[in-house]
Design a protein around this motif. Sequence first.
Motif, PDB file in Angstrom:
ATOM      1  N   SER A  24      18.407   3.700   4.261  1.00  0.00           N
ATOM      2  CA  SER A  24      17.001   4.114   4.286  1.00  0.00           C
ATOM      3  C   SER A  24      16.145   3.253   5.206  1.00  0.00           C
ATOM      4  CB  SER A  24      16.413   4.073   2.867  1.00  0.00           C
ATOM      5  OG  SER A  24      16.197   2.732   2.440  1.00  0.00           O
ATOM      6  N   ALA A  25      16.701   2.182   5.744  1.00  0.00           N
ATOM      7  CA  ALA A  25      15.931   1.279   6.607  1.00  0.00           C
ATOM      8  C   ALA A  25      15.397   1.977   7.854  1.00  0.00           C
ATOM      9  CB  ALA A  25      16.785   0.079   7.005  1.00  0.00           C
ATOM     10  N   THR A  26      15.976   3.106   8.223  1.00  0.00           N
ATOM     11  CA  THR A  26      15.518   3.822   9.413  1.00  0.00           C
ATOM     12  C   THR A  26      14.298   4.703   9.121  1.00  0.00           C
ATOM     13  OG1 THR A  26      17.028   5.666   8.979  1.00  0.00           O
ATOM     14  CG2 THR A  26      17.843   3.871  10.368  1.00  0.00           C
ATOM     15  N   GLU A  45      11.459  -5.956  -8.261  1.00  0.00           N
ATOM     16  CA  GLU A  45      12.500  -6.255  -7.283  1.00  0.00           C
ATOM     17  C   GLU A  45      13.837  -6.550  -7.963  1.00  0.00           C
ATOM     18  OE1 GLU A  45      12.207  -5.982  -3.842  1.00  0.00           O
ATOM     19  OE2 GLU A  45      10.433  -4.953  -4.603  1.00  0.00           O
ATOM     20  N   THR A  46      13.798  -7.162  -9.129  1.00  0.00           N
ATOM     21  CA  THR A  46      15.031  -7.392  -9.885  1.00  0.00           C
ATOM     22  C   THR A  46      15.629  -6.072 -10.336  1.00  0.00           C
ATOM     23  OG1 THR A  46      14.221  -9.552 -10.638  1.00  0.00           O
ATOM     24  CG2 THR A  46      16.029  -8.568 -11.887  1.00  0.00           C
ATOM     25  N   ALA A  47      14.787  -5.147 -10.761  1.00  0.00           N
ATOM     26  CA  ALA A  47      15.284  -3.825 -11.154  1.00  0.00           C
ATOM     27  C   ALA A  47      15.980  -3.141  -9.979  1.00  0.00           C
ATOM     28  CB  ALA A  47      14.130  -2.966 -11.662  1.00  0.00           C
ATOM     29  N   LEU A  48      15.358  -3.181  -8.811  1.00  0.00           N
ATOM     30  CA  LEU A  48      15.977  -2.581  -7.636  1.00  0.00           C
ATOM     31  C   LEU A  48      17.291  -3.267  -7.307  1.00  0.00           C
ATOM     32  CD1 LEU A  48      15.857  -0.650  -5.208  1.00  0.00           C
ATOM     33  CD2 LEU A  48      14.489  -2.378  -4.000  1.00  0.00           C
ATOM     34  N   GLU A 101       9.810   3.087  -0.130  1.00  0.00           N
ATOM     35  CA  GLU A 101       9.269   2.678  -1.431  1.00  0.00           C
ATOM     36  C   GLU A 101       9.389   3.792  -2.460  1.00  0.00           C
ATOM     37  OE1 GLU A 101       8.458  -0.543  -2.136  1.00  0.00           O
ATOM     38  OE2 GLU A 101       9.363  -0.694  -0.143  1.00  0.00           O
ATOM     39  N   CYS A 102       9.283   5.031  -2.035  1.00  0.00           N
ATOM     40  CA  CYS A 102       9.513   6.151  -2.954  1.00  0.00           C
ATOM     41  C   CYS A 102      10.969   6.170  -3.401  1.00  0.00           C
ATOM     42  CB  CYS A 102       9.123   7.464  -2.295  1.00  0.00           C
ATOM     43  SG  CYS A 102       9.149   8.883  -3.420  1.00  0.00           S
ATOM     44  N   LEU A 103      11.884   5.904  -2.479  1.00  0.00           N
ATOM     45  CA  LEU A 103      13.298   5.840  -2.831  1.00  0.00           C
ATOM     46  C   LEU A 103      13.565   4.699  -3.811  1.00  0.00           C
ATOM     47  CD1 LEU A 103      16.267   6.681  -2.465  1.00  0.00           C
ATOM     48  CD2 LEU A 103      16.365   5.117  -0.506  1.00  0.00           C
ATOM     49  N   GLY A 142       0.793  -1.217   0.000  1.00  0.00           N
ATOM     50  CA  GLY A 142       0.000   0.000   0.000  1.00  0.00           C
ATOM     51  C   GLY A 142       0.824   1.264   0.000  1.00  0.00           C
ATOM     52  N   ALA A 143       2.130   1.141  -0.094  1.00  0.00           N
ATOM     53  CA  ALA A 143       3.022   2.304  -0.216  1.00  0.00           C
ATOM     54  C   ALA A 143       3.660   2.350  -1.602  1.00  0.00           C
ATOM     55  CB  ALA A 143       4.103   2.255   0.857  1.00  0.00           C
ATOM     56  N   SER A 144       3.071   1.634  -2.556  1.00  0.00           N
ATOM     57  CA  SER A 144       3.672   1.534  -3.893  1.00  0.00           C
ATOM     58  C   SER A 144       3.666   2.875  -4.617  1.00  0.00           C
ATOM     59  CB  SER A 144       2.901   0.514  -4.727  1.00  0.00           C
ATOM     60  OG  SER A 144       3.000  -0.783  -4.172  1.00  0.00           O
ATOM     61  N   PHE A 145       4.716   3.108  -5.372  1.00  0.00           N
ATOM     62  CA  PHE A 145       4.828   4.269  -6.245  1.00  0.00           C
ATOM     63  C   PHE A 145       5.011   3.788  -7.684  1.00  0.00           C
ATOM     64  CE2 PHE A 145       5.681   6.246  -2.222  1.00  0.00           C
ATOM     65  CZ  PHE A 145       5.249   7.562  -2.376  1.00  0.00           C
TER      66      PHE A 145
END
Length: 548
Positions: free
Chosen positions: A341-343, A264-267, A350-352, A26-29
């Motif tokens: 960014s885990a913090t 996820e592969t792209a990331l 997800e935006c990052l 639900g935080a998808s961009f």
Amino acid sequence: MLDQNVAPPQMSLRTPDVVMRLRRMGASFPTRLSFLRVLLRRLSAEKAHITRPVWAMDSDGFGHAVYSVTFGGHVYSLVAVSTDLPPELRTDRVIASAWDTAYVLYDGVPSGDEIARIVATAPLQEAARFTVRDLVLSRANKSVRLFAHTVERLRAGGQPDAGLVRSIGYLMRTTAVYGNGKFGIADRDVFATRDSMGGPFMAEMLTVWLIRGFTHDLVEHVGGAPLDAHLKRHLGIGNSTGLGMAPFLVSHPMLLNAWITSRETALARVRAIETLEAAQVGVIYKLVARAAQHLAEWQVPDDIGQQRIDQMRREWPQLAALMTPDVMAGRMPLDRLWLASATFSIDTQECLAALMIEPFGGLVDDLCVTMATQKCVTLDPSMPCAELQALIARDWAWAMGDYEIPEACHQFWYVSEAKAEPRLGLRHEEDGAALESPLDIARQVACLAQDLQGGGSVAALLARHPEHRAAVRRVQSLDRAPYAEIRDNLIGQDCLPIDMLRCKLGFFGAAKFDPKSDRWTRITLCQGAPLRDELGDADDWWLPTFDA
């Protein structure tokens, strides 16, 4: 360009236990892999030219129009019908029976007789029946305030107020974009093997982009003057989406797996980039600034939604501060940034992720072809029950629970008799649970696990317990498709269907999510996208801002 014969380096993919939780979904961009972005790149690569062979509109903007485009060696035509809708009939709810405009994406160039047929039937939507030449069926209502304001300003020799354009962002919003055989229109198999149309929802995305152009033409026609190109580019097409879309992710698990695996592969690929060129760093900095402005322009009435946006606004400068020249010029800069960014909140993370993917089309765009799949869930009756039990222990711990407690079975999914659309009922307050749709995947697998104590094969198990057939199939398929399953209880009290909506809409390319409840949302599509005469510059509109 990426060498197709050499697998690019990549980091490990995020685990399904992280990615497939509703809150993160639900935080998808939108990303450059989103279907609208893919469509526009393909149109640009083909130097597609859009014509308007028919414009039969009266001075008030009522009538019909036809737009045609050659794409992948085939001609597709949007037939748009505009009618005079009384204000009391205008609603975005699925119970509506009339709309300001209706549309059909037609396979080929329609004859006069075919245009007449569509003009007569398209405004009826579900109440009519269509043909195999009709690929997509849609309808849309005006944003009355902005449409009327724009007409008034154009007639007076001016342009619409920039603040109003920025805050609303569209002249019309669709309330449905139907494909794949509904109401007699063509099944996807009719065109799925054609060049450029094989990706997910390509026909629907083409329809939406052409509708957006029609809304521009219509308001200019009624207003008697052209819109400023900058304002026009910011006017996307709105959409109002409810529960009807949510079950798709459950009923198409292998397709969901393909979408998530590609992203996820792209990331993972961009995280593995060892060093960045100065120009790439410059693009990243530009996108960071654009995202900050996008967040500043994103306002919603929903309290929960606005709290998440506000948190992102607070965190984004902190995230940007991590992108020092030393970090960006050093080794593995994007992986370092990602780990740091885990913090931050899930939304910021997800935006990052979307931002990091954006500048590297040459590295990730080939993944677009993996987002459609012919795979389907299958059942292996020869599997030993012990092996099935091991799969459940490995992949389904999240589903094991007591589904007798009220909170765990709080709601049930069903299909409404009136509109044949998915709905949610409250199990302990409303009737209808006997007609429940089988979206309770977690509960099904938990029940299966209770009957797996004996040995033998799956075939023997199903002979004793045929009610477990669907659950066995899901467990076996998840073994081969790790991102196929939403790892949350979809009938539990904490399930928010809007998280499912946003995940799917993000893959469409939607932005400016404007939730109206936990069951439906408004969004904007094609905002910032190139106009019909701008397809040569089709790919720099991720998270568009008003002055971009």
